[in-house]
Design an enzyme around this catalytic site. Structure first.
Site, PDB file in Angstrom:
ATOM      1  N   ASN A   1       0.848  -1.179   0.000  1.00 11.77           N
ATOM      2  CA  ASN A   1       0.000   0.000   0.000  1.00 11.77           C
ATOM      3  C   ASN A   1       0.890   1.238   0.000  1.00 11.77           C
ATOM      4  O   ASN A   1       1.729   1.413   0.890  1.00 11.77           O
ATOM      5  CB  ASN A   1      -0.889   0.050   1.246  1.00 11.77           C
ATOM      6  CG  ASN A   1      -1.758   1.301   1.255  1.00 11.77           C
ATOM      7  OD1 ASN A   1      -2.700   1.399   0.474  1.00 11.77           O
ATOM      8  ND2 ASN A   1      -1.439   2.271   2.102  1.00 11.77           N
TER       9      ASN A   1
ATOM     10  N   TYR B   1      -7.742  10.741  -3.349  1.00 12.06           N
ATOM     11  CA  TYR B   1      -8.590  11.562  -2.489  1.00 12.06           C
ATOM     12  C   TYR B   1      -8.692  13.004  -2.963  1.00 12.06           C
ATOM     13  O   TYR B   1      -9.709  13.640  -2.785  1.00 12.06           O
ATOM     14  CB  TYR B   1      -8.031  11.609  -1.059  1.00 12.06           C
ATOM     15  CG  TYR B   1      -8.060  10.308  -0.296  1.00 12.06           C
ATOM     16  CD1 TYR B   1      -7.064   9.344  -0.471  1.00 12.06           C
ATOM     17  CD2 TYR B   1      -9.068  10.049   0.627  1.00 12.06           C
ATOM     18  CE1 TYR B   1      -7.073   8.168   0.260  1.00 12.06           C
ATOM     19  CE2 TYR B   1      -9.080   8.867   1.360  1.00 12.06           C
ATOM     20  CZ  TYR B   1      -8.083   7.928   1.174  1.00 12.06           C
ATOM     21  OH  TYR B   1      -8.094   6.766   1.890  1.00 12.06           O
TER      22      TYR B   1
ATOM     23  N   GLU C   1      -8.805   3.065  -2.633  1.00  9.78           N
ATOM     24  CA  GLU C   1      -9.267   3.934  -1.536  1.00  9.78           C
ATOM     25  C   GLU C   1      -9.801   5.242  -2.102  1.00  9.78           C
ATOM     26  O   GLU C   1      -9.211   5.806  -3.028  1.00  9.78           O
ATOM     27  CB  GLU C   1      -8.135   4.304  -0.568  1.00  9.78           C
ATOM     28  CG  GLU C   1      -7.699   3.219   0.369  1.00  9.78           C
ATOM     29  CD  GLU C   1      -6.546   3.657   1.271  1.00  9.78           C
ATOM     30  OE1 GLU C   1      -6.466   4.849   1.625  1.00  9.78           O
ATOM     31  OE2 GLU C   1      -5.731   2.787   1.611  1.00  9.78           O
TER      32      GLU C   1
ATOM     33  N   TRP D   1     -12.824   4.259   1.677  1.00  3.93           N
ATOM     34  CA  TRP D   1     -12.066   4.347   2.922  1.00  3.93           C
ATOM     35  C   TRP D   1     -12.899   5.190   3.873  1.00  3.93           C
ATOM     36  O   TRP D   1     -13.042   6.377   3.640  1.00  3.93           O
ATOM     37  CB  TRP D   1     -10.699   4.994   2.698  1.00  3.93           C
ATOM     38  CG  TRP D   1      -9.923   5.000   3.982  1.00  3.93           C
ATOM     39  CD1 TRP D   1      -9.934   5.973   4.949  1.00  3.93           C
ATOM     40  CD2 TRP D   1      -9.058   3.957   4.461  1.00  3.93           C
ATOM     41  NE1 TRP D   1      -9.144   5.598   6.008  1.00  3.93           N
ATOM     42  CE2 TRP D   1      -8.593   4.371   5.735  1.00  3.93           C
ATOM     43  CE3 TRP D   1      -8.654   2.716   3.947  1.00  3.93           C
ATOM     44  CZ2 TRP D   1      -7.727   3.590   6.499  1.00  3.93           C
ATOM     45  CZ3 TRP D   1      -7.793   1.947   4.705  1.00  3.93           C
ATOM     46  CH2 TRP D   1      -7.342   2.379   5.962  1.00  3.93           C
TER      47      TRP D   1
ATOM     48  N   TRP E   1      -3.180   7.269  11.691  1.00  2.69           N
ATOM     49  CA  TRP E   1      -1.734   7.496  11.743  1.00  2.69           C
ATOM     50  C   TRP E   1      -1.376   8.636  12.699  1.00  2.69           C
ATOM     51  O   TRP E   1      -1.821   8.629  13.832  1.00  2.69           O
ATOM     52  CB  TRP E   1      -1.188   7.698  10.317  1.00  2.69           C
ATOM     53  CG  TRP E   1      -1.594   6.555   9.422  1.00  2.69           C
ATOM     54  CD1 TRP E   1      -2.422   6.622   8.325  1.00  2.69           C
ATOM     55  CD2 TRP E   1      -1.245   5.162   9.547  1.00  2.69           C
ATOM     56  NE1 TRP E   1      -2.585   5.370   7.762  1.00  2.69           N
ATOM     57  CE2 TRP E   1      -1.877   4.469   8.483  1.00  2.69           C
ATOM     58  CE3 TRP E   1      -0.437   4.432  10.436  1.00  2.69           C
ATOM     59  CZ2 TRP E   1      -1.743   3.086   8.307  1.00  2.69           C
ATOM     60  CZ3 TRP E   1      -0.303   3.048  10.250  1.00  2.69           C
ATOM     61  CH2 TRP E   1      -0.953   2.408   9.201  1.00  2.69           C
TER      62      TRP E   1
END
Ligand code: GBH
Length: 536
Positions: free
Chosen positions: A198, A365, A438, A480, A488
């Site tokens: 990933n 995104y 995602e 996602w 994170w």
């Protein structure tokens, strides 16, 4: 195992054909517009081991780099860790029920390397870890949900860090190959979509350039670290990631994916026999690589800014995709970086080119503007330095944002970027199959009525459909994420879930977006069914 949409679509088709329901009234429940996605399109949600599982010392799991990092004060915004996360390790059955409720036909998750190999190849296989993922995979298949499995999503056994500095050493290639082999042997009979890495681009940049991810290495103005070299280490780490990826893909191709007769049976019969002997079992799946993919618009129409966009794409994404498909680094990188960019031997280069990728996974995104810093001077900022390609990344042009800003500082709503990045990848890589692995929207407050997430997903899916209508071979979309989770360095302050997770009770509460996604998938199945019915 069969995907569940074709089955459902067939059932619907049948009921329409036999007239047991009224097609007109059924159709009126829908927008009436047909879908551009193929009938076997995968719709799913995505997750990763460290962000979801918790159970950080359970059942023989070894420590990984993120366990150590989060336990060091000052690294995570809210001081939290993934020790418990959303306890997906223990609550996966409940979470699969939520997936069934939404109606997805696939689930993208990652395996925790240190749960399978607590000490990498320097210790044994942790059987409890194998049992856990076997249970998860079997439960998914029973529900008609295909596993889409990533081998590493940022987390690696700490042992590798301590023995040889992990990605900075070529030794890691052997460790990754061994880990991949254990996974193919254990799960490959049922897993038909494998991802080696990933976002190796994000991992290399954040671990070795800005130093905000473990092992916290960087230099100069790139960050605040006690060790590292931001100008060379990201490329050394990236090189070892690419060669580790190649080792796993090559192993899968030769030993697991398929038995091909390489020579006519009468010639070299013994050789063929040996090849057969070497093959574990024909698993027949596919294997690919997932990159974080930003789209970029030039800040002006000038040739310089347009060239800077090419460099930005090269330095962020093609850095990994070009080697994995063409066997060499992008020209733009070789020119700017010179000897600071490692080289592939001619053997490695030929191997990479030969094995290639079965699919590209795209985590998309957001988008940014790009300003040239090669022919004109720039203020400091992300992308401006030579080591990042001399292409400054900007959020605004003439005082307005590229897309609506959100609570997440790097996320701007620019759905056209989805169409453009998919089209760019399609053209550069000869329309190799793609998955959106995602896409999602983050909030910093507990909002159940998440209309902005719904608007975001629906506009990005529309843009994706446009790309598919124009010929892009996109085969799936993963939101996602199913649940809020450990984001994170932001800890639990940023929430990407279709379901809200209430901490610390860990109760899952559906947001509007969960219901919306369920309806979206239902509508898709209906459209596919009527597509079939009208041709009857
Ligand atoms: C993905 O990372 C991860 O795969 C997933 O684990 C994570 O939870 C999810 O997205 C949501 O963040 O790096 O500031 O220069 C994507 C993280 C953040 C990486 C934005 C690229 C680009 C701007 N991305 N970043 S920046």
């Amino acid at each position: 195992m069969e995907a569940r949409f074709p089955v459902l679509a067939l059932m619907l088709c049948f009921s329409l054909a036999v007239g047991s329901s009224n097609p007109v009234s059924l159709r009126s429940a829908d927008s009436g517009v047909s879908s551009s996605f193929p009938s076997n399109f995968l719709f799913g949600t995505a997750s990763s081991s460290y962000q979801f599982e918790g159970a950080y010392l359970s059942d023989g799991k070894g420590l990984n780099n993120w366990d150590v990092f989060t336990h060091t004060p000052g690294n995570i915004a809210d001081g939290t860790t993934g020790d418990i996360a959303v306890d997906h390790y223990n609550r996966y059955q409940e979470d699969l029920d939520l997936m069934s409720r939404i109606g997805v036909n696939s689930y993208r998750f990652s395996i925790s390397w240190s749960r399978i190999l607590p000490k990498g190849r320097f210790g044994g296989v942790n059987q409890a870890g194998i049992v856990h993922y076997n249970n998860l995979i079997n439960e998914l298949l029973q529900r008609g949900i295909q596993p889409f499995v990533t081998l590493t999503h940022y987390d690696i056994p700490q042992e590798l860090e301590e023995r040889y500095r992990a990605w900075l050493s070529p030794q890691i290639q052997e460790d990754f190959r061994y880990y991949a082999e254990v996974c193919f042997i254990s799960f490959g009979d049922r897993v038909k979509h494998w991802v080696t890495f990933n976002e190796p681009n994000v991992a290399a940049i954040r671990s070795y350039r800005s130093g905000i991810f473990p092992p916290s290495r960087c230099s100069g103005s790139f960050g605040n670290c006690s060790h590292g070299d931001s100008e060379t280490e990201p490329y050394i780490a990236g090189h070892n990631m690419i060669l580790s990826h190649a080792a796993a893909v090559n192993l899968y191709r030769t030993k697991f994916q398929v038995t091909t007769t390489h020579f006519p049976p009468r010639m070299l019969g013994i050789f063929n026999l040996l090849m057969k002997f070497n093959v574990q079992k024909e698993q027949g799946g596919s294997i690919g690589l997932v990159l974080n993919a930003l789209w970029y618009e030039p800040i002006s129409d000038s040739t310089e800014d347009q060239l800077a966009v090419e460099r930005a794409l090269a330095f962020f994404m093609n850095w990994f995709l070009d080697p994995a498909i063409f066997g060499r680094y992008p020209e733009e990188m070789r020119q700017v970086l010179g000897p600071k960019l490692p080289e592939f031997s001619s053997y490695e280069s030929r191997l990479l080119k030969r094995i290639g990728l079965d699919f590209i996974g795209i985590n998309h995104y957001t988008s940014f503007y790009i300003k040239d810093c090669m022919f004109s001077s720039c203020e400091q900022g992300p992308g401006a330095s030579k080591t990042e390609g001399l292409a400054l990344r900007l959020e605004q042009k003439n005082g307005s944002y590229i897309g609506e800003p959100t609570a997440v500082d790097w996320l701007f709503v620019y759905p056209r970027g989805m169409e453009k990045i998919v089209t760019y990848i399609k053209e550069r890589y000869n329309n190799v199959p793609m998955f959106i692995t995602e896409n999602g929207f983050g909030q910093t407050r507990d909002i159940l009525n998440d209309v902005r997430r719904v608007d975001y997903m629906s506009s990005y899916l529309d843009a994706l459909e446009t790309a598919v209508r124009k010929g892009a071979d996109v085969r799936g979309y993963f939101a996602w994420a199913l649940l809020d989770n450990f984001e994170w360095t932001s800890g639990y302050t940023t929430r990407f879930g279709l379901y809200q997770v209430d901490f610390p009770s860990l109760k899952r509460i559906p947001r509007l977006s969960a219901t919306w996604y369920k309806n979206y998938i239902e509508n898709f199945i209906f459209k596919v069914a009527t597509r079939g019915a009208s041709s009857l």
